[in-house]
Enzyme design. Structure first.
Site, short mmCIF file in Angstrom:
data_model
loop_
_atom_site.label_atom_id
_atom_site.label_comp_id
_atom_site.label_asym_id
_atom_site.label_seq_id
_atom_site.Cartn_x
_atom_site.Cartn_y
_atom_site.Cartn_z
N HIS A 17 -1.77 -5.70 1.63
CA HIS A 17 -3.27 -6.38 1.52
C HIS A 17 -2.71 -7.73 1.21
CE1 HIS A 17 -6.98 -7.09 0.11
NE2 HIS A 17 -6.96 -8.32 -1.14
N PHE A 60 -14.76 3.73 7.86
CA PHE A 60 -13.45 3.71 7.19
C PHE A 60 -13.50 4.10 5.78
CE2 PHE A 60 -13.71 -0.92 8.46
CZ PHE A 60 -13.59 -1.18 6.99
N ASN A 67 -1.01 -0.26 6.95
CA ASN A 67 -0.87 -1.17 7.24
C ASN A 67 -0.04 -2.19 6.39
OD1 ASN A 67 -3.00 -2.12 5.58
ND2 ASN A 67 -4.03 -3.21 7.22
N LYS A 80 0.82 -0.96 -0.16
CA LYS A 80 -0.18 -0.28 -0.07
C LYS A 80 0.96 1.49 0.20
CE LYS A 80 -3.28 -2.76 1.97
NZ LYS A 80 -4.33 -2.42 3.27
N TYR A 131 -12.51 -3.55 -2.85
CA TYR A 131 -13.07 -3.29 -1.60
C TYR A 131 -14.60 -2.95 -1.33
CZ TYR A 131 -8.81 -2.48 0.92
OH TYR A 131 -7.29 -2.51 1.17
N GLU A 186 -9.72 -10.71 -7.37
CA GLU A 186 -8.76 -9.43 -7.52
C GLU A 186 -7.72 -9.19 -8.09
OE1 GLU A 186 -7.72 -9.56 -3.12
OE2 GLU A 186 -9.55 -9.49 -2.58
#
Ligand code: DAT
Ligand code: MG
Length: 143
Positions: A122, A59, A119, A11, A51, A133
């Protein structure tokens, strides 16, 4: 054992902090093979698809803002039971709960008010998610 594929994203915080090599190194040292790799800045459309399960969460907007804030590295990783293995390698979603030894537990910063969704990485949560994905980020690899 049957080879499996998972979709890994490094990310924007991982990219910006110079952690590409560290994440790739952990994947390779675990014996997994990187069979697709690109650098891209995600669009809002891609993130809404990637997502989609989170689109009603509180969020979601900050997640999309963060994920489109800079380059990411997208990878297709191959190996036996790689989906679950890479989930284990990532650690808990929340960096404060991620155990030492995991990517997030070793490298991710605690969630402050200004970066509640960061974080580092993914990884797909199931082989079915991985297929979806991979088709999104690597349409050229799927026919
Ligand atoms: P994971 O990335 O571990 O699969 P997820 O799919 O539940 O976690 O959530 C996707 C991302 O959204 C996650 O990596 C970070 C962000 N996120 C999840 N839960 C959050 C929360 N409670 N507060 C802020 N960001 C959150
Ligand atoms: Mg997830």
């Amino acid at each position: 054992p049957k080879e499996e594929h998972t979709l890994v994203l490094i990310k924007p915080d991982g990219y910006a902090r110079g952690l590409i090599g560290e994440v790739i190194s952990r994947i390779e040292k675990r014996g997994f093979k990187i069979i697709g790799l690109k650098i891209t800045i995600p669009t809002q459309e891609e993130l809404e698809e990637h997502y989609f399960e989170h689109k009603d969460k509180h969020f979601f907007n900050s997640l999309c803002e963060y994920m489109s804030s800079g380059p990411i590295v997208a990878m297709v990783v191959e190996g036996s039971r790689v989906v679950q293995s890479f989930r284990n390698m990532m650690g808990d979603t929340n960096p404060a709960l991620a155990l030492p030894g995991t990517i997030r537990g070793d490298l991710a910063r605690d969630w402050g008010p200004d970066r509640g969704v960061e974080n580092i990485v993914h990884g797909s949560d199931s082989p079915q998610s991985a297929d979806r994905e991979i088709a999104l980020w690597f349409p050229e690899m799927v026919d």
